[in-house]
Design a protein around this motif. Structure first.
Motif, PDB file in Angstrom:
ATOM      1  N   LYS A  75       0.811  -1.213   0.000  1.00 56.13           N
ATOM      2  CA  LYS A  75       0.000   0.000   0.000  1.00 56.13           C
ATOM      3  C   LYS A  75       0.843   1.262   0.000  1.00 56.13           C
ATOM      4  O   LYS A  75       0.318   2.365   0.048  1.00 56.13           O
ATOM      5  CB  LYS A  75      -0.908   0.018   1.230  1.00 56.13           C
ATOM      6  CG  LYS A  75      -1.933  -1.080   1.241  1.00 56.13           C
ATOM      7  CD  LYS A  75      -2.801  -0.976   2.459  1.00 56.13           C
ATOM      8  CE  LYS A  75      -3.848  -2.068   2.472  1.00 56.13           C
ATOM      9  NZ  LYS A  75      -4.738  -1.963   3.626  1.00 56.13           N
ATOM     10  N   ASN A  76       2.154   1.118  -0.055  1.00 57.35           N
ATOM     11  CA  ASN A  76       3.063   2.265   0.038  1.00 57.35           C
ATOM     12  C   ASN A  76       3.734   2.559  -1.289  1.00 57.35           C
ATOM     13  O   ASN A  76       4.072   1.652  -2.044  1.00 57.35           O
ATOM     14  CB  ASN A  76       4.141   2.009   1.089  1.00 57.35           C
ATOM     15  CG  ASN A  76       3.577   1.865   2.473  1.00 57.35           C
ATOM     16  OD1 ASN A  76       2.606   2.511   2.831  1.00 57.35           O
ATOM     17  ND2 ASN A  76       4.167   0.997   3.254  1.00 57.35           N
ATOM     18  N   THR A  93       1.861   6.784   2.008  1.00 57.58           N
ATOM     19  CA  THR A  93       0.636   6.004   1.954  1.00 57.58           C
ATOM     20  C   THR A  93      -0.475   6.928   1.501  1.00 57.58           C
ATOM     21  O   THR A  93      -0.581   8.063   1.962  1.00 57.58           O
ATOM     22  CB  THR A  93       0.293   5.427   3.344  1.00 57.58           C
ATOM     23  OG1 THR A  93       1.405   4.663   3.797  1.00 57.58           O
ATOM     24  CG2 THR A  93      -0.925   4.538   3.277  1.00 57.58           C
TER      25      THR A  93
END
Length: 116
Positions: A75-76, A93
């Motif tokens: 998710k980064n 993020t």
């Protein structure tokens, strides 16, 4: 009995498959920053060709301007710069469908919003 098992299996399969959400992986592409009146002039530009531009003027004696390539890791978004001497917020993020970018480096938290 056999029909009820098939019905139960079908319902459970439907529930399982509907629990997955499909998000737009390119929703974070764009320009993020603070308001024009802020002296920090934090700006992050994420391009769709996997390049980025980042500036942070919050410390007048140590202004940061870096460019490089980004990679997606879970998710980064990880920002990779060739200049290893520059320390900056390199892990971001994105939330709210790509409208907000958040980063933390030590005890310094940044939250910037999409400008375009």
């Amino acid at each position: 009995m056999n029909n009820s098992i098939k019905l139960l299996a079908s319902v459970m399969t439907f529930i399982f498959l509907s629990s997955f959400t499909f998000n737009n992986s390119n929703a974070f592409i764009g320009t993020y920053g603070v308001s024009d009146s802020s002296s920090s002039q934090i700006k992050l530009v994420i391009n769709d060709d996997q390049t980025f531009y980042y500036q942070d003027f919050s410390n007048a004696e140590n202004k940061i301007v870096v460019e490089g390539r980004w990679t997606l890791k879970g998710k980064n978004v990880i920002l990779n710069c060739d200049d290893a001497n520059v320390k900056f917020h390199d892990t971001w993020t994105f939330t709210n469908d790509g409208q907000v970018a958040k980063s933390r480096k030590g005890l310094c938290y940044y939250r910037i919003c999409k400008l375009n």
